[in-house]
Scaffold this motif. Structure first.
Motif, PDB file in Angstrom:
ATOM      1  N   ARG A  44     -11.129   9.022  -1.928  1.00  0.00           N
ATOM      2  CA  ARG A  44     -11.197   8.771  -3.372  1.00  0.00           C
ATOM      3  C   ARG A  44     -10.539   9.896  -4.176  1.00  0.00           C
ATOM      4  O   ARG A  44      -9.800   9.640  -5.114  1.00  0.00           O
ATOM      5  CB  ARG A  44     -12.637   8.561  -3.803  1.00  0.00           C
ATOM      6  CG  ARG A  44     -13.204   7.258  -3.302  1.00  0.00           C
ATOM      7  CD  ARG A  44     -14.587   6.991  -3.865  1.00  0.00           C
ATOM      8  NE  ARG A  44     -15.145   5.787  -3.320  1.00  0.00           N
ATOM      9  CZ  ARG A  44     -14.860   4.568  -3.751  1.00  0.00           C
ATOM     10  NH1 ARG A  44     -14.015   4.404  -4.739  1.00  0.00           N
ATOM     11  NH2 ARG A  44     -15.426   3.518  -3.200  1.00  0.00           N
ATOM     12  N   MET A  99      -9.431  -1.165  -1.689  1.00  0.00           N
ATOM     13  CA  MET A  99     -10.072  -1.514  -2.957  1.00  0.00           C
ATOM     14  C   MET A  99      -9.694  -0.520  -4.058  1.00  0.00           C
ATOM     15  O   MET A  99      -9.434  -0.908  -5.194  1.00  0.00           O
ATOM     16  CB  MET A  99     -11.591  -1.587  -2.784  1.00  0.00           C
ATOM     17  CG  MET A  99     -12.058  -2.651  -1.800  1.00  0.00           C
ATOM     18  SD  MET A  99     -11.577  -4.326  -2.243  1.00  0.00           S
ATOM     19  CE  MET A  99     -12.741  -4.675  -3.511  1.00  0.00           C
ATOM     20  N   HIS A 100      -9.650   0.762  -3.709  1.00  0.00           N
ATOM     21  CA  HIS A 100      -9.282   1.771  -4.703  1.00  0.00           C
ATOM     22  C   HIS A 100      -7.798   1.654  -5.073  1.00  0.00           C
ATOM     23  O   HIS A 100      -7.433   1.815  -6.248  1.00  0.00           O
ATOM     24  CB  HIS A 100      -9.616   3.172  -4.201  1.00  0.00           C
ATOM     25  CG  HIS A 100      -9.659   4.191  -5.293  1.00  0.00           C
ATOM     26  ND1 HIS A 100     -10.563   4.150  -6.337  1.00  0.00           N
ATOM     27  CD2 HIS A 100      -8.884   5.271  -5.526  1.00  0.00           C
ATOM     28  CE1 HIS A 100     -10.343   5.162  -7.153  1.00  0.00           C
ATOM     29  NE2 HIS A 100      -9.331   5.865  -6.680  1.00  0.00           N
ATOM     30  N   GLU A 132      -7.478  -1.169  -7.519  1.00  0.00           N
ATOM     31  CA  GLU A 132      -7.967  -0.724  -8.832  1.00  0.00           C
ATOM     32  C   GLU A 132      -6.913   0.121  -9.551  1.00  0.00           C
ATOM     33  O   GLU A 132      -6.680  -0.052 -10.751  1.00  0.00           O
ATOM     34  CB  GLU A 132      -9.250   0.093  -8.680  1.00  0.00           C
ATOM     35  CG  GLU A 132     -10.480  -0.710  -8.365  1.00  0.00           C
ATOM     36  CD  GLU A 132     -11.714   0.172  -8.188  1.00  0.00           C
ATOM     37  OE1 GLU A 132     -11.634   1.392  -8.430  1.00  0.00           O
ATOM     38  OE2 GLU A 132     -12.759  -0.376  -7.806  1.00  0.00           O
ATOM     39  N   LEU A 133      -6.302   1.042  -8.822  1.00  0.00           N
ATOM     40  CA  LEU A 133      -5.275   1.902  -9.425  1.00  0.00           C
ATOM     41  C   LEU A 133      -4.070   1.083  -9.883  1.00  0.00           C
ATOM     42  O   LEU A 133      -3.561   1.270 -10.990  1.00  0.00           O
ATOM     43  CB  LEU A 133      -4.820   2.976  -8.429  1.00  0.00           C
ATOM     44  CG  LEU A 133      -5.794   4.100  -8.140  1.00  0.00           C
ATOM     45  CD1 LEU A 133      -5.352   4.896  -6.920  1.00  0.00           C
ATOM     46  CD2 LEU A 133      -5.921   5.016  -9.353  1.00  0.00           C
ATOM     47  N   GLU A 189      -3.893  -2.023 -10.688  1.00  0.00           N
ATOM     48  CA  GLU A 189      -4.220  -2.934 -11.782  1.00  0.00           C
ATOM     49  C   GLU A 189      -4.655  -2.211 -13.049  1.00  0.00           C
ATOM     50  O   GLU A 189      -4.980  -2.836 -14.041  1.00  0.00           O
ATOM     51  CB  GLU A 189      -5.312  -3.916 -11.340  1.00  0.00           C
ATOM     52  CG  GLU A 189      -4.808  -4.907 -10.306  1.00  0.00           C
ATOM     53  CD  GLU A 189      -5.827  -5.978  -9.983  1.00  0.00           C
ATOM     54  OE1 GLU A 189      -7.010  -5.850 -10.389  1.00  0.00           O
ATOM     55  OE2 GLU A 189      -5.443  -6.937  -9.308  1.00  0.00           O
ATOM     56  N   LYS A 249      -7.364  -0.476 -13.483  1.00  0.00           N
ATOM     57  CA  LYS A 249      -8.813  -0.555 -13.672  1.00  0.00           C
ATOM     58  C   LYS A 249      -9.493   0.784 -13.444  1.00  0.00           C
ATOM     59  O   LYS A 249     -10.706   0.878 -13.484  1.00  0.00           O
ATOM     60  CB  LYS A 249      -9.416  -1.596 -12.731  1.00  0.00           C
ATOM     61  CG  LYS A 249      -8.979  -3.006 -13.041  1.00  0.00           C
ATOM     62  CD  LYS A 249      -9.606  -3.999 -12.103  1.00  0.00           C
ATOM     63  CE  LYS A 249      -9.169  -5.405 -12.447  1.00  0.00           C
ATOM     64  NZ  LYS A 249      -9.710  -6.384 -11.504  1.00  0.00           N
ATOM     65  N   SER A 250      -8.723   1.812 -13.207  1.00  0.00           N
ATOM     66  CA  SER A 250      -9.249   3.144 -12.957  1.00  0.00           C
ATOM     67  C   SER A 250      -8.770   4.062 -14.072  1.00  0.00           C
ATOM     68  O   SER A 250      -7.769   3.778 -14.736  1.00  0.00           O
ATOM     69  CB  SER A 250      -8.734   3.634 -11.595  1.00  0.00           C
ATOM     70  OG  SER A 250      -9.150   4.941 -11.360  1.00  0.00           O
ATOM     71  N   TYR A 293      -3.539  -9.864  -1.251  1.00  0.00           N
ATOM     72  CA  TYR A 293      -3.321  -9.401  -2.632  1.00  0.00           C
ATOM     73  C   TYR A 293      -1.846  -9.106  -2.892  1.00  0.00           C
ATOM     74  O   TYR A 293      -1.338  -9.342  -3.979  1.00  0.00           O
ATOM     75  CB  TYR A 293      -4.160  -8.149  -2.901  1.00  0.00           C
ATOM     76  CG  TYR A 293      -3.856  -7.482  -4.214  1.00  0.00           C
ATOM     77  CD1 TYR A 293      -4.442  -7.930  -5.389  1.00  0.00           C
ATOM     78  CD2 TYR A 293      -2.965  -6.409  -4.289  1.00  0.00           C
ATOM     79  CE1 TYR A 293      -4.151  -7.328  -6.609  1.00  0.00           C
ATOM     80  CE2 TYR A 293      -2.675  -5.801  -5.496  1.00  0.00           C
ATOM     81  CZ  TYR A 293      -3.272  -6.266  -6.657  1.00  0.00           C
ATOM     82  OH  TYR A 293      -2.973  -5.676  -7.851  1.00  0.00           O
TER      83      TYR A 293
END
Length: 143
Positions: free
Chosen positions: A55, A89-90, A93-94, A96, A98-99, A123
């Motif tokens: 992370r 998943m991370h 998120e990055l 898109e 979303k982070s 995806y």
């Protein structure tokens, strides 16, 4: 002193062949004249909290290189609890937005035989992943 670019490397240890991944990263590091700091799980000492490592380093990455293999796709698409799933998943998120971290340059690599749709997590299938690098200037920042 020039600041190094941080590149997180996401891959499945089950079928990516660590020796080949190390060879690739050593080769790329030399080609980039050591200006890119490739971060992969084997850069951490044994016993390190890999979830924290993933992370933190994903959030600080200027670029992410994902080595897509059948096992990577399987774990990502079927949400099999693993380091790959956490990274995947991370990464999504990055990408898109979303982070809170800035979206990194994403570099997908088809690492083991097969067609792209057989290796890439669902995806990524059908998404435009190419980047126009013609406007890219050589990295000369200080840091």
């Amino acid at each position: 002193m020039n600041r190094k670019i941080n590149c997180f490397v996401s891959f499945s240890v089950l079928d990516a062949d660590e020796a080949s991944v190390r060879f690739l990263l050593d080769y790329l590091s030399k080609q980039c004249q050591e200006r890119v700091n490739f971060k992969a799980y084997f850069n951490e000492r044994s016993g390190t909290d890999l979830d924290r490592f993933m992370r933190a380093d994903l959030g600080a990455a200027d670029a992410i290189m994902a080595l897509f293999t059948p096992d990577y796709k399987n774990k990502a698409d079927n949400h099999i609890h693993s380091g790959i799933l956490i990274e995947y998943m991370h990464i999504v998120e990055l990408l898109e937005g979303k982070s809170s971290e800035k979206p990194p340059l994403f570099i997908p690599v088809l690492w083991r035989g097969g067609a792209p749709e057989e290796l890439s997590p669902n995806y990524f299938n059908g998404r435009e992943l190419t980047r126009d690098l013609r406007a890219l200037k050589p990295f000369q920042g200080k840091g």
